[in-house]
Scaffold this active site. Structure first.
Site, PDB file in Angstrom:
ATOM      1  N   ASP A   9       0.853  -1.190   0.000  1.00 57.96           N
ATOM      2  CA  ASP A   9       0.000   0.000   0.000  1.00 57.96           C
ATOM      3  C   ASP A   9       0.886   1.237   0.000  1.00 57.96           C
ATOM      4  O   ASP A   9       1.704   1.430   0.912  1.00 57.96           O
ATOM      5  CB  ASP A   9      -0.899  -0.014   1.245  1.00 57.96           C
ATOM      6  CG  ASP A   9      -2.104   0.908   1.119  1.00 57.96           C
ATOM      7  OD1 ASP A   9      -2.207   1.597   0.090  1.00 57.96           O
ATOM      8  OD2 ASP A   9      -2.927   0.939   2.048  1.00 57.96           O
ATOM      9  N   ASP A  11      -3.107   2.478  -5.907  1.00 58.47           N
ATOM     10  CA  ASP A  11      -1.990   2.515  -4.960  1.00 58.47           C
ATOM     11  C   ASP A  11      -1.881   1.300  -4.046  1.00 58.47           C
ATOM     12  O   ASP A  11      -1.160   1.347  -3.051  1.00 58.47           O
ATOM     13  CB  ASP A  11      -2.081   3.777  -4.107  1.00 58.47           C
ATOM     14  CG  ASP A  11      -3.390   3.857  -3.314  1.00 58.47           C
ATOM     15  OD1 ASP A  11      -4.315   3.084  -3.609  1.00 58.47           O
ATOM     16  OD2 ASP A  11      -3.472   4.705  -2.413  1.00 58.47           O
ATOM     17  N   GLU A  12      -2.573   0.202  -4.346  1.00 59.95           N
ATOM     18  CA  GLU A  12      -2.428  -0.977  -3.490  1.00 59.95           C
ATOM     19  C   GLU A  12      -2.638  -2.254  -4.285  1.00 59.95           C
ATOM     20  O   GLU A  12      -3.349  -2.284  -5.288  1.00 59.95           O
ATOM     21  CB  GLU A  12      -3.385  -0.917  -2.298  1.00 59.95           C
ATOM     22  CG  GLU A  12      -4.846  -0.853  -2.661  1.00 59.95           C
ATOM     23  CD  GLU A  12      -5.757  -0.877  -1.439  1.00 59.95           C
ATOM     24  OE1 GLU A  12      -5.445  -1.603  -0.465  1.00 59.95           O
ATOM     25  OE2 GLU A  12      -6.783  -0.187  -1.468  1.00 59.95           O
TER      26      GLU A  12
END
Length: 464
Positions: A24, A119-120
């Site tokens: 993350d 973003d993860e």
């Protein structure tokens, strides 16, 4: 930064059959702005809409110290942070490009990634099967170093025996750290968590469980499976009960790109009039918008879903002539599909979905036409139908032409000074900070607003 947790050190030699990682990125949107606009490094940055109904899409850790967070109304976040707050509009194309670089870096070590958003992602490196906690820690250190070297951004990594534990661990690792949850400490950690932390437990399910005195994952796990199924429904209850007991065999696999992004909520009390329905639509439009921004695409079609008290479903859609990520425009489109509950009947669920997804964003020539405010009375349907709105073209044209040329956060180019971004302006002048990812903090210069040497620029130039 990435120091091992004491309990992790204690059982560093314990192994697990499988290790799932959750990677993350730390405060991704705000960090991307600080990366490409070095003056913002170390400052409380808020990314999001600046209008009266603006929402925070991302907040730097410097802003979070004051209590600012994602999904918070921007006016509230600005009030919490105070005069030091720096507010910039989202730049989806920059985040999308950086996201691609991040995932390319991750895939150099983990060929199969299950990406969840910009973003993860989840990963299950084959080489970690049967590895010790110490071995997993070392792998995660190397993974973070690769991401930092190739993108300039920091990631937090969580590792556990399944997806749920990995995601919980990455949250504990933030910011800029690593947390490996061994099989030995897993039961104790899970049992102490609030029941809402269990993936799949939303507000309604949480309310049901809390009303029965079940407030922790451990308390939920202690129930007979049949009782969990009775409370939350057959398949869902059984699946969540397994997760609560630490049984998580869900595979990590590449995801197909979503065709629609949506959000919906079931209300405790039925909605019976437009005055109740309007804010419900606005809330779900905003929730879906946050997912849209994370996904990195724009939407052209807005779908409104209404489930009546008799469980029947009504859906209506509104299609824009262009793809956009503008919250006001998308919310207005959702409101255009509303049906008065007095005519439709009581409503128990409201959902808003965005379709026609595209990485290409377009700007409306006349945004005012797409953002006509809606009324709450029953005459609204007649007052905003496309035909009468389109007949008022001259006024929006005048408004559009008289609007400011430069907006704070806009990327610009100057023939002499190169790439920069607008910090502010007014009264015929504009102040620009000239800097990019590689320059370090740059100088600010002020120009006449109509200076021909100043032009709009591609936001991606800030990545140079």
């Amino acid at each position: 930064m990435s120091e091992q947790h004491p309990s992790t050190r204690a059982d560093a030699q314990s192994t697990a059959r499988r290790w799932v990682l959750h990677i993350d990125m730390d405060a991704f949107y705000a960090s991307a702005e600080q990366l490409t606009r070095p003056t913002l490094r170390g400052r409380p940055v808020l990314v999001g809409g600046t209008g009266g109904r603006g929402v925070v899409a991302g907040a730097s850790y410097e802003a979070r110290v004051y209590g600012a967070r994602s999904a918070m109304p921007m006016h509230m976040a600005r009030r919490l942070v105070g005069v030091t707050a720096v507010v910039v509009p989202p730049r989806g194309i920059v985040y999308g490009t950086l996201s691609g670089q991040v995932f390319d870096a991750l895939r150099s070590r983990i060929p199969v990634l299950e990406t969840l958003s910009f973003d993860e992602a989840f990963g299950e490196p084959a080489e970690l099967a049967g590895a010790t906690v110490a071995g997993v820690q070392e792998f995660c250190e190397e993974l973070r170093a690769v991401v930092r070297e190739r993108t300039g951004l920091t990631a937090s990594v969580g590792a556990g025996t399944g997806k749920q534990l990995a995601k919980i661990a990455s949250a504990l690792a933030k910011p800029d750290g690593i947390r490996v949850v061994s099989a030995v400490e897993q039961p104790e950690m899970l049992a102490a968590l609030p029941v809402r932390k269990l993936g799949g437990i939303g507000p309604v399910a949480e309310h049901k469980l809390r009303s029965l005195g079940i407030e922790t994952v451990g308390a939920f796990a202690a129930l007979p499976e049949s009782e969990a199924m009775s409370i939350l429904g057959g398949a869902v209850g059984a699946a969540l009960h397994r997760l609560a007991r630490g049984i998580d065999d869900r595979p990590v696999a590449e995801r197909n790109e979503a065709k629609q992004i949506s959000a919906e909520t079931t209300f405790e009390t039925d909605i019976v009039n437009l005055a109740q329905l309007r804010p419900a639509i606005e809330s779900q439009a905003a929730a879906a918008h946050r997912r849209l921004i994370k996904d990195g695409r724009a939407a052209r079609t807005v779908v409104l879903k209404l489930r009546k008290s008799d469980m029947s479903i009504v859906t209506r859609s509104f299609t824009l002539p262009y793809a956009t990520e503008d919250l006001v425009t998308l919310t207005t489109a959702a409101q255009r599909s509303a049906i008065d509950p007095a005519e439709l009947g009581p409503i128990r669920l409201v959902g808003v979905g965005y379709g026609g997804l595209s990485t290409v964003r377009q700007e409306s020539l006349f945004p005012e036409l797409d953002q006509v405010p809606v009324a709450v009375d029953g005459d609204w349907e007649q007052s905003v139908t496309p035909e009468p709105v389109a007949a008022v073209e001259p006024a929006p044209v005048a408004t559009a032409l008289s609007s400011p040329l430069w907006h704070p956060g806009m990327d610009v180019e100057h023939s002499e000074h190169g790439h920069g971004w607008v910090q502010g302006g007014g009264y015929g002048v504009v102040t620009v900070r000239f800097e990019t990812r590689s320059t370090g903090p740059g100088p600010a210069r002020t120009f006449a607003a109509d200076d021909p040497s100043l032009t709009r620029a591609d936001p991606l130039h800030s990545l140079r």
